[in-house]
Design a protein around this motif. Structure first.
Motif, mmCIF file in Angstrom:
data_model
loop_
_atom_site.group_PDB
_atom_site.id
_atom_site.type_symbol
_atom_site.label_atom_id
_atom_site.label_comp_id
_atom_site.label_asym_id
_atom_site.label_seq_id
_atom_site.Cartn_x
_atom_site.Cartn_y
_atom_site.Cartn_z
ATOM 1 N N MET A 1 -17.957 -0.122 -0.527
ATOM 2 C CA MET A 1 -17.419 0.879 -1.421
ATOM 3 C C MET A 1 -15.897 0.914 -1.349
ATOM 4 O O MET A 1 -15.227 0.916 -2.361
ATOM 5 C CB MET A 1 -18.014 2.244 -1.091
ATOM 6 C CG MET A 1 -17.468 3.357 -1.934
ATOM 7 S SD MET A 1 -18.120 3.349 -3.578
ATOM 8 C CE MET A 1 -18.288 5.062 -3.870
ATOM 9 N N ALA A 2 -15.337 0.941 -0.140
ATOM 10 C CA ALA A 2 -13.885 1.016 -0.001
ATOM 11 C C ALA A 2 -13.214 -0.231 -0.564
ATOM 12 O O ALA A 2 -12.117 -0.147 -1.107
ATOM 13 C CB ALA A 2 -13.497 1.229 1.456
ATOM 14 N N TRP A 7 -9.455 -2.256 -4.573
ATOM 15 C CA TRP A 7 -9.105 -3.138 -5.696
ATOM 16 C C TRP A 7 -8.714 -2.296 -6.919
ATOM 17 O O TRP A 7 -7.720 -2.582 -7.569
ATOM 18 C CB TRP A 7 -10.256 -4.066 -6.032
ATOM 19 C CG TRP A 7 -9.977 -4.864 -7.268
ATOM 20 C CD1 TRP A 7 -10.506 -4.679 -8.512
ATOM 21 C CD2 TRP A 7 -9.071 -5.962 -7.384
ATOM 22 N NE1 TRP A 7 -9.986 -5.585 -9.395
ATOM 23 C CE2 TRP A 7 -9.100 -6.392 -8.729
ATOM 24 C CE3 TRP A 7 -8.225 -6.620 -6.491
ATOM 25 C CZ2 TRP A 7 -8.326 -7.448 -9.194
ATOM 26 C CZ3 TRP A 7 -7.464 -7.679 -6.963
ATOM 27 C CH2 TRP A 7 -7.522 -8.076 -8.290
ATOM 28 N N GLU A 8 -9.483 -1.265 -7.217
ATOM 29 C CA GLU A 8 -9.158 -0.378 -8.340
ATOM 30 C C GLU A 8 -7.792 0.275 -8.138
ATOM 31 O O GLU A 8 -6.998 0.378 -9.082
ATOM 32 C CB GLU A 8 -10.234 0.694 -8.504
ATOM 33 C CG GLU A 8 -9.951 1.631 -9.653
ATOM 34 C CD GLU A 8 -10.974 2.745 -9.771
ATOM 35 O OE1 GLU A 8 -10.619 3.772 -10.375
ATOM 36 O OE2 GLU A 8 -12.099 2.598 -9.273
ATOM 37 N N ALA A 9 -7.500 0.699 -6.925
ATOM 38 C CA ALA A 9 -6.198 1.308 -6.636
ATOM 39 C C ALA A 9 -5.080 0.310 -6.905
ATOM 40 O O ALA A 9 -4.060 0.674 -7.493
ATOM 41 C CB ALA A 9 -6.150 1.789 -5.183
ATOM 42 N N THR A 14 -0.458 -1.107 -10.144
ATOM 43 C CA THR A 14 0.331 -2.169 -10.772
ATOM 44 C C THR A 14 0.386 -2.032 -12.290
ATOM 45 O O THR A 14 1.363 -2.447 -12.902
ATOM 46 C CB THR A 14 -0.212 -3.565 -10.416
ATOM 47 O OG1 THR A 14 -1.578 -3.669 -10.808
ATOM 48 C CG2 THR A 14 -0.057 -3.849 -8.936
ATOM 49 N N GLU A 15 -0.630 -1.443 -12.892
ATOM 50 C CA GLU A 15 -0.679 -1.383 -14.354
ATOM 51 C C GLU A 15 -0.288 -0.032 -14.943
ATOM 52 O O GLU A 15 0.282 0.029 -16.030
ATOM 53 C CB GLU A 15 -2.070 -1.749 -14.848
ATOM 54 C CG GLU A 15 -2.432 -3.192 -14.592
ATOM 55 C CD GLU A 15 -3.810 -3.559 -15.105
ATOM 56 O OE1 GLU A 15 -4.498 -2.698 -15.709
ATOM 57 O OE2 GLU A 15 -4.208 -4.712 -14.899
ATOM 58 N N ARG A 16 -0.620 1.038 -14.280
ATOM 59 C CA ARG A 16 -0.361 2.372 -14.838
ATOM 60 C C ARG A 16 -0.147 3.409 -13.728
ATOM 61 O O ARG A 16 -0.901 4.378 -13.605
ATOM 62 C CB ARG A 16 -1.494 2.785 -15.774
ATOM 63 C CG ARG A 16 -2.866 2.709 -15.183
ATOM 64 C CD ARG A 16 -3.968 3.047 -16.207
ATOM 65 N NE ARG A 16 -5.243 3.160 -15.566
ATOM 66 C CZ ARG A 16 -6.013 2.145 -15.187
ATOM 67 N NH1 ARG A 16 -5.630 0.910 -15.400
ATOM 68 N NH2 ARG A 16 -7.166 2.356 -14.616
ATOM 69 N N PRO A 17 0.908 3.250 -12.955
ATOM 70 C CA PRO A 17 1.113 4.133 -11.803
ATOM 71 C C PRO A 17 1.400 5.590 -12.158
ATOM 72 O O PRO A 17 1.227 6.461 -11.316
ATOM 73 C CB PRO A 17 2.304 3.502 -11.073
ATOM 74 C CG PRO A 17 3.022 2.735 -12.126
ATOM 75 C CD PRO A 17 1.952 2.249 -13.068
ATOM 76 N N GLU A 49 -6.273 8.599 -4.520
ATOM 77 C CA GLU A 49 -7.389 8.811 -3.593
ATOM 78 C C GLU A 49 -8.299 7.594 -3.646
ATOM 79 O O GLU A 49 -9.010 7.379 -4.620
ATOM 80 C CB GLU A 49 -8.157 10.065 -3.990
ATOM 81 C CG GLU A 49 -9.322 10.371 -3.081
ATOM 82 C CD GLU A 49 -10.077 11.617 -3.507
ATOM 83 O OE1 GLU A 49 -11.313 11.614 -3.375
ATOM 84 O OE2 GLU A 49 -9.431 12.582 -3.971
ATOM 85 N N VAL A 50 -8.258 6.783 -2.600
ATOM 86 C CA VAL A 50 -9.051 5.557 -2.547
ATOM 87 C C VAL A 50 -10.502 5.878 -2.205
ATOM 88 O O VAL A 50 -11.429 5.376 -2.843
ATOM 89 C CB VAL A 50 -8.463 4.564 -1.518
ATOM 90 C CG1 VAL A 50 -9.286 3.283 -1.468
ATOM 91 C CG2 VAL A 50 -7.017 4.252 -1.853
#
Length: 81
Positions: A1-2, A7-9, A14-17, A49-50
């Protein structure tokens, strides 16, 4: 899960901080934590929140096109308590 959440974080930072699609997971910090000085400049400080406890604190620097990661922790940061 983490691993998937991490990866999503990375994709989000990188794309939409500064454009949260999920405000409960990604938001600007408030109060005394809302800004941070980096390289002599004051930048907005955000949190991602990861996991339920894991957090990444970061400061997007639009001028330099950089995202400064200032903290990454597997547990909830005490500073927000």
């Amino acid at each position: 899960m983490a691993q998937a959440n991490t990866w999503e974080a990375w994709v989000v930072l990188t794309e939409r901080p500064m454009r949260p699609e999920n405000p409960s997971r990604q938001h600007r910090l408030r109060g005394r934590l809302g800004d941070r000085q980096i390289g002599g400049r004051v930048l907005a400080q955000w949190q991602y929140e990861v996991t339920s406890g894991g957090r990444i604190w970061y400061c997007p620097d639009e001028q330099r096109r950089v995202v400064w990661v200032v903290a990454a922790t597997p547990s909830h940061p005490k500073a927000t308590d």
